[in-house]
Scaffold this motif. Structure first.
Motif, PDB file in Angstrom:
ATOM      1  N   CYS B  41       0.805  -1.222   0.000  1.00 14.37           N
ATOM      2  CA  CYS B  41       0.000   0.000   0.000  1.00 14.37           C
ATOM      3  C   CYS B  41       0.839   1.273   0.000  1.00 14.37           C
ATOM      4  O   CYS B  41       0.394   2.314  -0.463  1.00 14.37           O
ATOM      5  N   GLY B  42       2.029   1.223   0.557  1.00 10.29           N
ATOM      6  CA  GLY B  42       2.848   2.431   0.674  1.00 10.29           C
ATOM      7  C   GLY B  42       2.343   3.397   1.724  1.00 10.29           C
ATOM      8  O   GLY B  42       2.802   4.535   1.801  1.00 10.29           O
ATOM      9  N   SER B  43       1.400   2.964   2.572  1.00 14.89           N
ATOM     10  CA  SER B  43       0.880   3.875   3.589  1.00 14.89           C
ATOM     11  C   SER B  43       0.784   3.234   4.966  1.00 14.89           C
ATOM     12  O   SER B  43       0.080   3.732   5.836  1.00 14.89           O
ATOM     13  N   GLY B  44       1.482   2.115   5.156  1.00 11.99           N
ATOM     14  CA  GLY B  44       1.537   1.530   6.496  1.00 11.99           C
ATOM     15  C   GLY B  44       0.317   0.717   6.884  1.00 11.99           C
ATOM     16  O   GLY B  44       0.155   0.368   8.046  1.00 11.99           O
ATOM     17  N   ASP B  45      -0.531   0.402   5.912  1.00 19.15           N
ATOM     18  CA  ASP B  45      -1.743  -0.347   6.241  1.00 19.15           C
ATOM     19  C   ASP B  45      -1.605  -1.856   6.059  1.00 19.15           C
ATOM     20  O   ASP B  45      -2.313  -2.621   6.696  1.00 19.15           O
ATOM     21  N   GLY B  47       1.479  -3.962   5.754  1.00 22.73           N
ATOM     22  CA  GLY B  47       2.541  -4.729   6.414  1.00 22.73           C
ATOM     23  C   GLY B  47       3.435  -5.540   5.483  1.00 22.73           C
ATOM     24  O   GLY B  47       4.320  -6.253   5.967  1.00 22.73           O
ATOM     25  N   GLY B 132      -1.666  -6.088  11.475  1.00 21.44           N
ATOM     26  CA  GLY B 132      -1.204  -5.117  10.481  1.00 21.44           C
ATOM     27  C   GLY B 132      -0.553  -5.760   9.271  1.00 21.44           C
ATOM     28  O   GLY B 132       0.107  -5.073   8.486  1.00 21.44           O
TER      29      GLY B 132
END
Lengths: 287, 160
Positions: B41-45, B47, B132
Motif C-alpha cells: 500500500c505504501g501507507s503503512g496499512d 505490512g 497489520g
C-alpha cells in the motif's frame, strides 16, 4: 528537502527559525510520510526530533509523569508504571494502528496531526495533560485540549514544537479510561471515542471529573458540563443520564462512511457512560 | 543534495546515497536490490514491507532511509541461515501458509519479531500481533497455525 537531526531543543528552535516557511517536525512519521508521498505535505526542511533527549524520555518524578513527544506507543506500553498510573491513556495509545505503527507512532504526532479522531487526545484531555512547547520565545505550557484548533490545524505558532507531555500528579482514588468504537476490532479509525478521568472523595463520591470526546466534532472536545454532571455523585443512574445528555448535546459530528450524525451522537454517549464506569472502578481500586 | 547513510542491514554494514525523502523501502528495493520486502500500500496499512529496525517491527514504507543512519535493519533476506530456512519459513512451506506470496515476507518478519518477544503466544496474541499484515488469499488460519506450531515446537525443544 533538507533533513536535520538536532540534538538539543535550542538547536531545533534555531533550525526552525532559520528556515523558510515550510519546516516540518518528524517524529514517528506514520502520518507525515504518508502525506509527503501523496503530496499533501511538501516540507523544505524536515526536522527529526528523535535525537533530542527530552523528546525520547519517560520520566517519573515527584509523582508526575513526563512523556517525550517522540516516545512510541510500543515504548510507552512497555512501561508498567505508566500503564498502572494512566491506564486510559496507555490503552488509547495502544488502540492506534498495528504492531508496526505502534513501533513508530508518538503522542506528539497524534496531537499535531490534529485529526478529530486521534485516539490519544481525548484520553490526554481527560487526564488533564499539558504539553511542553518550545519555540523562538522560549517555552510555554498548553493544555492538551488547546492544541488542536480544527482538522489538521494546531495552535502551535511557527517555529514551535511539542517537546513532551506532562501529566498531573496522580492522586489516590483516581482512575481514567478511554473507549472507542470501530466497526471491527483492529486497524480502523474511531467512529466515536470517549475518555473519562475522575477522582473520588473519601466517601466515594466524585470530587473531580473530566470527560472528553473524539470523532464527534471538528476537534476532540472537553465537555465541562458532562464532567460537572458527575461531581458529588457515585455515578448513580441519574448522574450518568445527565452526563450522557451533556455528551450528546456537545456532539457536532459529521455524516460519513463511518457513521451518521445520529449514530455517532448516541454512541458517544454510550461510550462516555462505559468509560466513566471503568474509571470509577479503577479509582475505587486505587486507594 | 544526496545524503550518505551507513547502516547495518542483516548484520552487514551497508553504505548508500539517498534523497532525504526516500523511504527505507525505496532504498532496500531499488538501490540495495533487497526486493524481498514488498510494497503493498505504501501507507503503512498492509505490512508487506515489514522489517525490524533496532528490534522494533516497523513498515519500511513509513521510515525514511536517512533515519536508519547508524542503526540496524533486519529484513526477510536475513532470515534464513545460508540454505537453512528459519523454522517459520520451513513451517509456512510445510503447512501451505501462503498462496500468492506477496504478504509472506512481511508476515514472516512480523512473526519472527513476535516469537523473539513472546516465545509462547496465545492464538489471540498471534492474531493481534499480525493484524497489520494483510493477506487476501489464505484467510489467515494456516498462517496463525504455522506460527503457533513453531512456538510450541521451540517450547518442546527447550523443555528437553
Amino acid at each position: 528537502m533538507r533533513y536535520e537531526t538536532p540534538v538539543s531543543i535550542a538547536d531545533a528552535v534555531a533550525l526552525l527559525q532559520g528556515s523558510p516557511a515550510r519546516g516540518q517536525i518528524l517524529a514517528g512519521g506514520t502520518d507525515l510520510i504518508v502525506q509527503m508521498r501523496s503530496g499533501a505535505a511538501n516540507p523544505q526542511l524536515l526536522l527529526d526530533i528523535k535525537h533530542i533527549p527530552e523528546t525520547r524520555r519517560i520520566e517519573f518524578s515527584d509523582g508526575r509523569f513526563e512523556i517525550g513527544a517522540a516516545v512510541s506507543g510500543a515504548e510507552l506500553n512497555e512501561n508498567e508504571a505508566f500503564k498502572t498510573t494512566w491506564p486510559g491513556v496507555a490503552e488509547a495509545f495502544d488502540l492506534i494502528g498495528s504492531t508496526q505503527i505502534q513501533g513508530r507512532a508518538t503522542l506528539g504526532g497524534n496531537l499535531c496531526n490534529a485529526s478529530p479522531a486521534a485516539d490519544t487526545v481525548p484520553a490526554l484531555i481527560a487526564a488533564d495533560a499539558v504539553c511542553r512547547i518550545a519555540g523562538p520565545d522560549g517555552e510555554r505550557q498548553v493544555p492538551a485540549e488547546s492544541i488542536i484548533t480544527q482538522p489538521g490545524r494546531t495552535s502551535l505558532a511557527a517555529g514551535e514544537f511539542i517537546v513532551s507531555i506532562r501529566f498531573p500528579r496522580q492522586m489516590n482514588r483516581t482512575g481514567d479510561a478511554y473507549l472507542r468504537l470501530i466497526p471491527r476490532t483492529e486497524m480502523d479509525i474511531a467512529v466515536a471515542g470517549a475518555g473519562v478521568c475522575l477522582t473520588l472523595d473519601s466517601e466515594g463520591r466524585c470530587a473531580t471529573a473530566r470527560v472528553a470526546l473524539g470523532a464527534v466534532g471538528p476537534t476532540p472536545l472537553l465537555v465541562n458540563d458532562a464532567g460537572a454532571a458527575l461531581i458529588g455523585s457515585r455515578l448513580e443512574a441519574a448522574a450518568l443520564d445527565s452526563m450522557a445528555e451533556a455528551v450528546a448535546a456537545a456532539c457536532r459530528p459529521i455524516n460519513d462512511k463511518r457513521g451518521t450524525i445520529d449514530y455517532r451522537t448516541r454512541v458517544a454517549a454510550v461510550l462516555a457512560r462505559r468509560s466513566a464506569l471503568m474509571a470509577l472502578n479503577r479509582a475505587e481500586n486505587r486507594t | 543534495m544526496k545524503r550518505h547513510v551507513v547502516s547495518t542491514i542483516n548484520g552487514d554494514s551497508m553504505e548508500f546515497l539517498c534523497d532525504a525523502g526516500d523511504t527505507l523501502l525505496d532504498v532496500l528495493r531499488n538501490q540495495l536490490q533487497l526486493t524481498g520486502s514488498k510494497e503493498g500500500c505504501g501507507s503503512g496499512d498492509c505490512g508487506a514491507c515489514s522489517v525490524i529496525l533496532d528490534d522494533r517491527l516497523v513498515c519500511a514504507c513509513l521510515v525514511l532511509a536517512v533515519e536508519t543512519n547508524g542503526r540496524q535493519v533486519d529484513t526477510i533476506e536475513g532470515m534464513a541461515r545460508g540454505d537453512k530456512l528459519h523454522p517459520l519459513q520451513q513451517r509456512f512451506l510445510e503447512r501451505g501458509a501462503l498462496q500468492c506470496g506477496i504478504c509472506t515476507p512481511g508476515i514472516l518478519v512480523a512473526a519472527k519479531s513476535l516469537l523473539e518477544r513472546n516465545p509462547d503466544p496465545s492464538e489471540s496474541e498471534v492474531r493481534y500481533w499480525l493484524a497489520g499484515n494483510l493477506c487476501r488469499c489464505t484467510g489467515y488460519d494456516k498462517i496463525v497455525r504455522a506460527v503457533l506450531e513453531v512456538a510450541s515446537e521451540s517450547k518442546e525443544r527447550n523443555a528437553r
